[in-house]
Design a protein around this motif. Sequence first.
Motif, PDB file in Angstrom:
ATOM      1  N   GLY A   2      36.979 -47.408  -3.369  1.00  0.00           N
ATOM      2  CA  GLY A   2      36.801 -46.481  -2.255  1.00  0.00           C
ATOM      3  C   GLY A   2      38.120 -46.024  -1.666  1.00  0.00           C
ATOM      4  O   GLY A   2      39.175 -46.616  -1.902  1.00  0.00           O
ATOM      5  N   PHE A   3      38.025 -45.000  -0.895  1.00  0.00           N
ATOM      6  CA  PHE A   3      39.205 -44.420  -0.271  1.00  0.00           C
ATOM      7  C   PHE A   3      39.964 -45.429   0.579  1.00  0.00           C
ATOM      8  O   PHE A   3      41.177 -45.604   0.460  1.00  0.00           O
ATOM      9  N   ARG A 124      39.948 -34.487  12.332  1.00  0.00           N
ATOM     10  CA  ARG A 124      40.808 -33.323  12.101  1.00  0.00           C
ATOM     11  C   ARG A 124      42.038 -33.374  13.010  1.00  0.00           C
ATOM     12  O   ARG A 124      42.010 -33.980  14.079  1.00  0.00           O
ATOM     13  N   GLN A 170      41.151 -33.219   0.296  1.00  0.00           N
ATOM     14  CA  GLN A 170      39.738 -32.899   0.060  1.00  0.00           C
ATOM     15  C   GLN A 170      39.442 -32.522  -1.385  1.00  0.00           C
ATOM     16  O   GLN A 170      38.285 -32.456  -1.784  1.00  0.00           O
ATOM     17  N   LYS A 172      38.532 -32.312  -5.096  1.00  0.00           N
ATOM     18  CA  LYS A 172      37.790 -33.195  -5.999  1.00  0.00           C
ATOM     19  C   LYS A 172      38.712 -33.682  -7.107  1.00  0.00           C
ATOM     20  O   LYS A 172      39.510 -32.924  -7.649  1.00  0.00           O
TER      21      LYS A 172
ATOM     22  N   ARG B 124      28.886 -45.929   4.090  1.00  0.00           N
ATOM     23  CA  ARG B 124      28.170 -46.172   2.838  1.00  0.00           C
ATOM     24  C   ARG B 124      26.838 -46.881   3.091  1.00  0.00           C
ATOM     25  O   ARG B 124      26.682 -47.585   4.089  1.00  0.00           O
ATOM     26  N   GLN B 170      29.280 -35.593  -2.261  1.00  0.00           N
ATOM     27  CA  GLN B 170      30.734 -35.657  -2.457  1.00  0.00           C
ATOM     28  C   GLN B 170      31.257 -34.547  -3.364  1.00  0.00           C
ATOM     29  O   GLN B 170      32.460 -34.321  -3.445  1.00  0.00           O
ATOM     30  N   ARG B 171      30.350 -33.891  -4.094  1.00  0.00           N
ATOM     31  CA  ARG B 171      30.832 -32.910  -5.068  1.00  0.00           C
ATOM     32  C   ARG B 171      31.549 -31.753  -4.395  1.00  0.00           C
ATOM     33  O   ARG B 171      31.063 -31.209  -3.396  1.00  0.00           O
ATOM     34  N   LYS B 172      32.682 -31.408  -4.960  1.00  0.00           N
ATOM     35  CA  LYS B 172      33.464 -30.283  -4.449  1.00  0.00           C
ATOM     36  C   LYS B 172      32.662 -28.996  -4.611  1.00  0.00           C
ATOM     37  O   LYS B 172      32.004 -28.786  -5.621  1.00  0.00           O
TER      38      LYS B 172
END
Lengths: 225, 225
Positions: A2-3, A124, A170, A172, B124, B170-172
């Motif tokens: 994960g991030f 942001r 951001q 992908k 999550r 999550q998809r761009k």
Amino acid sequence: MGFLSKLTQACTMGLPFLPEDTCAKAPQVAGIKVQLETFELWQQFDQLGTEMIVTKAGRRMFPTFQVHITGMDPAAEYVLLMDFIPVDDKRYRYAFHSSSWLVAGRGDAAVPGRVHFHPDSPARGAQWMKQTVSFDRLKLTNNLLDDNGHIILNSMHRYQPRLHVVLVDQRKDSQLTAHRNFCTFSFTETRFTAVTAYQNHRITQLKIASNPFAKGFRTTDSDTW
Amino acid sequence: MGFLSKLTQACTMGLPFLPEDTCAKAPQVAGIKVQLETFELWQQFDQLGTEMIVTKAGRRMFPTFQVHITGMDPAAEYVLLMDFIPVDDKRYRYAFHSSSWLVAGRGDAAVPGRVHFHPDSPARGAQWMKQTVSFDRLKLTNNLLDDNGHIILNSMHRYQPRLHVVLVDQRKDSQLTAHRNFCTFSFTETRFTAVTAYQNHRITQLKIASNPFAKGFRTTDSDTW
DNA sequence: GTTTTAACACCTAGGTGTTAAGCT
DNA sequence: AGCTTAACACCTAGGTGTTAAAAC
């Protein structure tokens, strides 16, 4: 992975301590400026030798680490986090007769490295810049087995708090660019010695005089700060 | 437009109230189950006709809306939010002599529709399912000009709380699929009348008996709940 | 001897219904 | 009359340094 896991790794492992702010050249982080709030208070403590209590359950910092940020991209997303790095590899003890700190040997074994994400993360730039960003939820502990996500420190050791501003990319499939698109800020005025009980009585008095939660211990003569 | 803005619009505008849970057929939301916590307490209030105080500054709900969630994809990210929809287009008043609610005409002009995002959002599935999810920070107000992001309600009107579970795609460049990948849950036991002061004295007594913050008003005879 | 722990009184901060006054 | 507001006393929840005992 994960991030946050990646970020945690990046921040606790490879980042050398630098006395000056470091920014990558990415346009969205290069212009970021961070100003320490309650700077005068931090200075007063620093001149006496700041001490921060660590407890098993976790103790807040006082003064609180809070900053005012400018120069972010208002529309971009950032994560803010803090970590604490040892100032040196020494253990200290306080000599009451001379009211000063002495080196008491080599530092103890390193503690589990942890970071504290500001609970508003990610947010942001506009949000971060709107008002003072306060890390008042951050807690320090000396419990090596802490299960609450608190920052673990060795008592009688000196630490330097650091702030990291990470741009959330951001795109992908972009590799997490935490090793590039982030800034690190440290203010030497925020260095402190972790203690389980205050050593320098003047630090105690300044805490009592300036921390609202310690108002119960104020006397008329310690009100003058 | 940002994610939250889009979501806010989607949730406050186009969603009709359905008495049953509704789930899209997307695999990551279709299996989600939500169980209302403190169900017995909600039932006790519901049998008397639940009332919730609204104030200018904002008032918490009691009982608190809290749920236990299962069936999420542990690795997928979800946003949890609540909104409140009018049960009908009526205004009510309480008849003290008969201890009952009466219809007092058509409902007042609709208030600004707002949603309350659970402050842990997004997170999550594993995180949401780990423990009870509590909406205790949510506050109700009757101030049409409220500037604190609280839920605005008309006093003397009836409302149905709803929970929305939104899968974060999550998809761009995917269009925000909030209109497909989300579930809505409502529990009829949580319906209530918004009031500025309690009408039914039995509701007052049950609040005093069950809300820890009202312990100061307890007497020995109202302790038996 | 030095450092750590746990219980404690005393605060801040804020969530309760009550009450009396104010509003419409 | 019905509804709303604001101040209030009384709580919960948790952040302080103090203190004495415990740990090492």
